[in-house]
Design an enzyme around this catalytic site. Structure first.
Site, PDB file in Angstrom:
ATOM      1  N   CYS A 160       0.830  -1.255  -0.152  1.00  0.00           N
ATOM      2  CA  CYS A 160      -0.022  -0.075  -0.036  1.00  0.00           C
ATOM      3  C   CYS A 160       1.015   1.391   0.139  1.00  0.00           C
ATOM      4  CB  CYS A 160      -0.848   0.139   1.355  1.00  0.00           C
ATOM      5  SG  CYS A 160      -0.353  -0.138   2.740  1.00  0.00           S
ATOM      6  N   HIS A 255      -2.501   0.450   7.410  1.00  0.00           N
ATOM      7  CA  HIS A 255      -2.917   0.545   6.256  1.00  0.00           C
ATOM      8  C   HIS A 255      -2.759   2.105   5.786  1.00  0.00           C
ATOM      9  CE1 HIS A 255      -4.549  -0.605   2.350  1.00  0.00           C
ATOM     10  NE2 HIS A 255      -5.574   0.197   2.536  1.00  0.00           N
ATOM     11  N   ASP A 276      -8.079   4.178  -1.890  1.00  0.00           N
ATOM     12  CA  ASP A 276      -7.637   3.081  -1.070  1.00  0.00           C
ATOM     13  C   ASP A 276      -6.794   2.147  -2.054  1.00  0.00           C
ATOM     14  OD1 ASP A 276      -7.189   0.992   0.332  1.00  0.00           O
ATOM     15  OD2 ASP A 276      -8.850   0.862   1.365  1.00  0.00           O
TER      16      ASP A 276
END
Length: 342
Positions: A160, A255, A276
């Protein structure tokens, strides 16, 4: 004390010798008991220390696995392994496997992302939507154009931070202010290339403490990266940025996402709009559909009340550095600091 009375000197001597032998035996027995107790305690201490060291090693290996530092390979190895699993399960044909492998190898050779997880035009679509539909939104702030990138077979579970850097870079590449800083970057780099770029920043002297955490090596690993690594990379490119720490509930641990906008509702509540990396392109492309009723905005919206963690970090970009300012930032990163809010 012995109460025996002897009239014979020989008997007396023999009796005294018996007492001396008995005392010697008792003293020897006590010494042997003490030595045995000490030996048992030493062995118990050794065993306990050995178990503690074993537990520490297992915990360390667990952390290495969790953060991708266990020498199990990086993006390439995970990509191939996951594709092999797809073939074994009948979800990918061998022909597709070999084609995607060849495409992946070419992408890695050139250090450029293959663009297969990219969705463009979302911010522009949002701008049109808010111009026509604003039933419950009083005001909205949107970023400049940003491409969305999501995790692939090669970085699922750990990529991420790299994907968010790709999103940020996609916006900066569209801004002429950063043309000089990014003149050597013609396209969005692949994740292994980003890892090499961060290593280059470390070699320049940025964030030595953070670099030591990764043993100065990211390439070929599945190591997670965060705000400090992104800061080092951006600053090494002469892009002015800062790390902002929020100590009130403002984020989700473990995250990262990219902020592309903020909504202010008519009741004056605020809502973040986030890209995201965990959201697949099939879902993100719904935001591009014409005559959208806005239901797909749930993919982006994050209400302030749903942010439960005690701390979150944001990397904010704010212009260009001169060479002198870059050198000063490099020196200051020996002890990397952030702006704390509040």
């Amino acid at each position: 004390m012995c109460s025996l009375t002897c009239t014979n000197i020989q008997i007396l001597e023999e009796h005294v010798d018996l007492h001396l032998e008995e005392n010697s035996f008792l003293e020897g027995g006590n010494m042997r008991d003490l030595e045995l107790a000490q030996q048992l305690q030493t062995e118990e201490d050794k065993q306990q220390k050995s178990e503690e060291e074993k537990q520490e090693r297992e915990e360390f290996k667990k952390l290495q696995r969790q953060y991708g530092l266990d020498n199990s390979g990086g993006y390439k190895q995970q990509f191939l392994k996951n594709m092999e699993r797809e073939v074994d399960r009948g979800r990918m044909q061998p022909f597709d496997y070999h084609k995607r492998k060849a495409d992946m190898m070419e992408s890695l050779a050139f250090g450029i992302d293959d663009g297969k997880t990219k969705t463009s035009g979302i911010v522009e679509a949002l701008c049109k939507y808010y111009q026509n539909e604003n039933k419950d939104v009083r005001r909205v702030w949107l970023s400049a154009g940003v491409d969305h990138f999501h995790s692939s077979l090669g970085d699922r579970g750990w990529g991420c931070g790299y994907r968010n850097f790709q999103m940020l870079l996609s916006s900066l590449l569209q801004n002429s202010l950063y043309n000089d800083c990014l003149r050597d970057i013609a396209a969005i780099p692949s994740i292994p290339k980003i890892q090499s770029m961060i290593e280059d920043a470390w070699r320049e002297g940025f964030d030595p403490h953070g670099a030591s955490h990764f043993n100065n090596r990211l390439h070929g690993s599945k190591a997670w990266i965060g705000a400090c690594e992104i800061y080092s990379l951006l600053t090494s490119l002469r892009i002015k940025c800062q790390i902002i720490d929020f100590h009130k509930p403002t984020g989700t641990t473990g995250h990262s996402r990219t902020i592309v906008g903020i909504e202010e509702k008519k009741n004056k509540t605020l809502c973040l709009l986030l890209f995201d990396p965990g959201c697949p392109s099939q879902e993100m492309q719904k935001l591009l559909e014409k005559n959208s009723d806005g239901t797909s905005l749930r993919l982006l919206r994050k209400y302030m009340g749903s942010l439960k963690e005690k701390q979150y970090q944001i990397v904010a970009v704010d212009g260009v550095l001169t060479l002198e300012e870059k050198a000063a930032c490099c020196h200051a990163s020996q002890v990397l600091t952030s702006e704390k809010i509040p």
